[in-house]
Design a protein around this motif. Sequence first.
Motif, PDB file in Angstrom:
ATOM      1  N   ASN A  58      -9.089  -8.817  -8.185  1.00 44.26           N
ATOM      2  CA  ASN A  58      -8.886  -7.379  -8.314  1.00 44.26           C
ATOM      3  C   ASN A  58      -7.452  -7.087  -8.780  1.00 44.26           C
ATOM      4  O   ASN A  58      -6.641  -8.002  -8.938  1.00 44.26           O
ATOM      5  CB  ASN A  58      -9.250  -6.654  -7.018  1.00 44.26           C
ATOM      6  CG  ASN A  58      -8.285  -6.995  -5.897  1.00 44.26           C
ATOM      7  OD1 ASN A  58      -7.122  -7.310  -6.132  1.00 44.26           O
ATOM      8  ND2 ASN A  58      -8.772  -6.941  -4.670  1.00 44.26           N
ATOM      9  N   HIS A  59      -7.130  -5.795  -8.975  1.00 43.55           N
ATOM     10  CA  HIS A  59      -5.846  -5.444  -9.572  1.00 43.55           C
ATOM     11  C   HIS A  59      -4.657  -5.980  -8.804  1.00 43.55           C
ATOM     12  O   HIS A  59      -3.741  -6.561  -9.385  1.00 43.55           O
ATOM     13  CB  HIS A  59      -5.746  -3.923  -9.705  1.00 43.55           C
ATOM     14  CG  HIS A  59      -6.498  -3.416 -10.881  1.00 43.55           C
ATOM     15  ND1 HIS A  59      -6.086  -3.663 -12.176  1.00 43.55           N
ATOM     16  CD2 HIS A  59      -7.655  -2.741 -10.983  1.00 43.55           C
ATOM     17  CE1 HIS A  59      -6.949  -3.138 -13.001  1.00 43.55           C
ATOM     18  NE2 HIS A  59      -7.928  -2.583 -12.313  1.00 43.55           N
ATOM     19  N   ARG A  60      -4.705  -5.808  -7.487  1.00 41.80           N
ATOM     20  CA  ARG A  60      -3.591  -6.280  -6.659  1.00 41.80           C
ATOM     21  C   ARG A  60      -3.393  -7.781  -6.806  1.00 41.80           C
ATOM     22  O   ARG A  60      -2.272  -8.272  -6.957  1.00 41.80           O
ATOM     23  CB  ARG A  60      -3.915  -5.987  -5.192  1.00 41.80           C
ATOM     24  CG  ARG A  60      -3.411  -4.660  -4.715  1.00 41.80           C
ATOM     25  CD  ARG A  60      -3.220  -4.778  -3.244  1.00 41.80           C
ATOM     26  NE  ARG A  60      -2.198  -5.776  -2.946  1.00 41.80           N
ATOM     27  CZ  ARG A  60      -1.252  -5.562  -2.074  1.00 41.80           C
ATOM     28  NH1 ARG A  60      -1.197  -4.437  -1.425  1.00 41.80           N
ATOM     29  NH2 ARG A  60      -0.353  -6.503  -1.817  1.00 41.80           N
ATOM     30  N   ILE A  93      -4.313  -9.640  -9.219  1.00 34.84           N
ATOM     31  CA  ILE A  93      -3.805  -9.981 -10.547  1.00 34.84           C
ATOM     32  C   ILE A  93      -2.297  -9.772 -10.604  1.00 34.84           C
ATOM     33  O   ILE A  93      -1.559 -10.614 -11.126  1.00 34.84           O
ATOM     34  CB  ILE A  93      -4.510  -9.125 -11.618  1.00 34.84           C
ATOM     35  CG1 ILE A  93      -5.969  -9.592 -11.745  1.00 34.84           C
ATOM     36  CG2 ILE A  93      -3.808  -9.245 -12.958  1.00 34.84           C
ATOM     37  CD1 ILE A  93      -6.803  -8.741 -12.655  1.00 34.84           C
ATOM     38  N   GLU A  94      -1.843  -8.672 -10.009  1.00 29.96           N
ATOM     39  CA  GLU A  94      -0.398  -8.419  -9.977  1.00 29.96           C
ATOM     40  C   GLU A  94       0.315  -9.576  -9.264  1.00 29.96           C
ATOM     41  O   GLU A  94       1.325 -10.081  -9.750  1.00 29.96           O
ATOM     42  CB  GLU A  94      -0.106  -7.135  -9.214  1.00 29.96           C
ATOM     43  CG  GLU A  94      -0.807  -5.920  -9.796  1.00 29.96           C
ATOM     44  CD  GLU A  94       0.167  -4.938 -10.399  1.00 29.96           C
ATOM     45  OE1 GLU A  94       1.122  -4.578  -9.685  1.00 29.96           O
ATOM     46  OE2 GLU A  94      -0.022  -4.575 -11.580  1.00 29.96           O
TER      47      GLU A  94
END
Lengths: 251, 287, 315
Positions: A179-181, A183-184
């Motif tokens: 998810n986005h987190r 990936i960050e």
Amino acid sequence: MEAKVIFGMPILEVDCVRKSFGGLTAVNDVSCAVPEGKIFGLIGPNGSGKTTLFNLITGFMKPNSGKVRFDGEDITGVQAQRICKAGIARTFQLSKPFGTMTVFDNIVVGRLYGNEPARSLKRARSESEEYMLLTGLENKRRVTAGTLGLVDRRKLEVARALATRPKMLFLDEMMAGLNHREIEDAMVLLRNLKNAGMTMMVVEHIMKALLAVSDHVMVLCTGRKIAEGTPKEIVCNEQVIEAYLGEDHDA
Amino acid sequence: MIAQIIMYGVIIGIFYALVAVGLSLLFGVMKYMNIAHGSFVVIGGYISFWLFNLLGIDPFLSIPFVLVIMFVIGLIVYGLVFSPLKRFAEGQRLGNSMLITFGLILVLDNLVAFLWTSDVKTITAPYSGQVIQLLGIRVPFTSLGVIGVTFAIIGILHLFLSRTYIGQSIKATAQDWEAASLLGININRTYLIACGISVALAGAAGTAVVLMYSISPYSGLEWMLISMIVLVFAGLGKIREVFLAGLALGLLEQLGVFLLGGHYRAVVGLVLFVLILILRPQGLFAK
Amino acid sequence: MNETDKSRQSFLAYIVGGVVVLIFILLPVSMNVGRYVLSLLFTFFIYIVLSQSWNLVGGYTGQFNLGLAAYFGSGVLSCSIFYSSGINPILSLLAAGFVAIALACIIGLPTMRLRGVYFSIGTLALAEALRLTVTNLWPTSLYVPATHYERFTILTNYYMALGLAVFTIIVVHLMVNSRIGMALTAIRDDEDAAKSMGVSPTKHKVTVFVVSSFLAGLAGGVFTLFRGVITPTFQFTPEWTFGPLVAACIGGLGTIVGPLLGSVFFVILQEIFSQTLGKMHFIITGILFILVILFLPRGLVQSATTIRQLFKSKL
Ligand SMILES: Nc1ncnc2c1ncn2[C@@H]1O[C@H](COP(=O)(O)OP(=O)(O)O)[C@@H](O)[C@H]1O
Ligand SMILES: [Mg+2]
């Protein structure tokens, strides 16, 4: 296509490698050069030969023709375990944990057998700690690796590869399915590794993330290199837009 | 001399094809390794032996009975032994099929020894010992009979596989079970029948064994190894090449007997087997 | 389970192991156990050695060697030949181990290139080829010198077998708890991943195979000194592979306790049934084996652990 030397001394030089499976040419005379300390991004639609190129460089497949040089030595067709000891580590797109071992022991194997192996089991254990912390696996140390979820499996792949103390790291779609987190987090990890001097070749389907971290990008399409350049050049490249960006919906 | 080597090689080779064809079918269709195949050969031999001794049924005529009885045994074996293998992931099924059929050897061989004692048994039919002159070479009558039976059985098997619906679905499943199941073929039933046929074929081979040689409870291993050699010569799972592979093994063995003496007949096959497994795992006849 | 728990547990295992060994050492001198019990225990010790030896390859590398009998048999045969030609029995015994290693290098290494079931049938085929050849070359029984029976009482044999069993367990324990053990588990779990981390599968598989053969060869040597008269054909039969294999699988693959448990089980079962029904114990063993493969892939040891955990969670 000639390999372009972009900036700095290349640590990895791939010269016209080719791999065919029966009638299908999965990697078709691809050349590239990766300078030391940089992140080299590799993109291309599914089935364009990215994993196969990784396999050719890391010794899991022998090229039909062409050469691979790493750190001044010819490593074409050398066995995978030797290549690891020469300083190349990789992750697998489909993660391959040692399922019956604990997370910690998975990493210890890297310290015991990798590029700069620790001399004793005890040493290897204490040196493994830092990779647990680095990838944020410290609260999973005694978990049996086979039972890990997707995200932790990815982390373990990276931690294990790093534990072999490579000069260069190959990451095959480690962000897919995150998810986005997450990936960050992964991008922060990549930047930190780069700041510590690690050279990396990164395959990623998530364009934005890849372009954001890469110093230099190569685009493969049906086994051929269709473009190469800085992330900025790549997003403007007509051929790339046609072959990849246009039809890509995963990003 | 040469003619005799060739003649015996051909006869024994055709017989070997009969011994192996069931195993090859099973591996080709299910991708399972049945190392108890030889034990089924032995059981088939015992059935013929008892039909002959108790009811006086001629061994050649007993083959249909053996086929039916062994077919039923094959169905039971599928249900009890092979079907549970589905609980394993696909990559682990082959290895586990070997282990489980290994357990089956322990059960079957010792059951046979328990039921029929460990004596060596053979059938002495009225025509046993009769020979026929063929191209100036004396050939036992029973061997010729076995060759006839082999041709008949392989011919019927071929017709069955190519002309009937079940046969066609067996072939389709052998090629690609996923595609076959998409075509609406019932994979479980196909496996069940293939297993029955495989064990029935092993039984028919057992009749040939008890006629040409002899059987004893623990001789299954020998026939399993012969089948395995033929299988690897043919290329794993290739049913049509089994015939040629049997011939090749028969001829090579006879050559070995000629060069090294009869005691080393089986050694020749086994050593060639390992060499081919290592050097040419795709079989002798693959292009 | 945390680290101190684990070390406490292995400490406990050492204590229990030590006590058991001590009991076996003291048993013949403190109690008047007959020849029967001693030779039963002798068989048990030989089984421990063989099943540990088999498990080293089968359990820790996942390669099922169906040719163990060849290494045991070659140990029997070579020890008997050396011993009857006047060589010191202990040297003959060691030589048996080294002959097994030599054999492992000649016929074992080529089969290392095979994987999975092909490795298994390849090893079985070579062991059978060797058995047939040996039967041709030594068709009759071999006798050791008459002085043998003065030198080797049942008690000496008992202690030799016990010694070898303890030696085997120590060797296996040291191996699997060293860096080699880590590599073996890694290779068994995922060979590609192991290679990618610098572990050489071939090197480790060969090492383990050689050690396993050495142990089986020594077991053959001890067996020869016990029997005196040996018939080579019988010591090469696949039964010498199948028994240890079954013991290791039923007990629990890839553990040290597994083969021990399996051996106890196997030898007792064999003894009970051989009095009444000959080899009938194999029928029961075979059924049990199939059930274990299907439902308890990690053997009795696993079920013991599961039961203990259930017990703990209830408390
Ligand atoms: N071991 C193999 N055998 C046959 N074909 C393969 C093999 N590995 C990859 N391929 C084929 O090569 C092509 C490239 O695959 P891959 O390198 O995995 O692509 P990517 O990683 O870019 O998605 C695909 O068409 C794939 O089917
Ligand atoms: Mg890929």
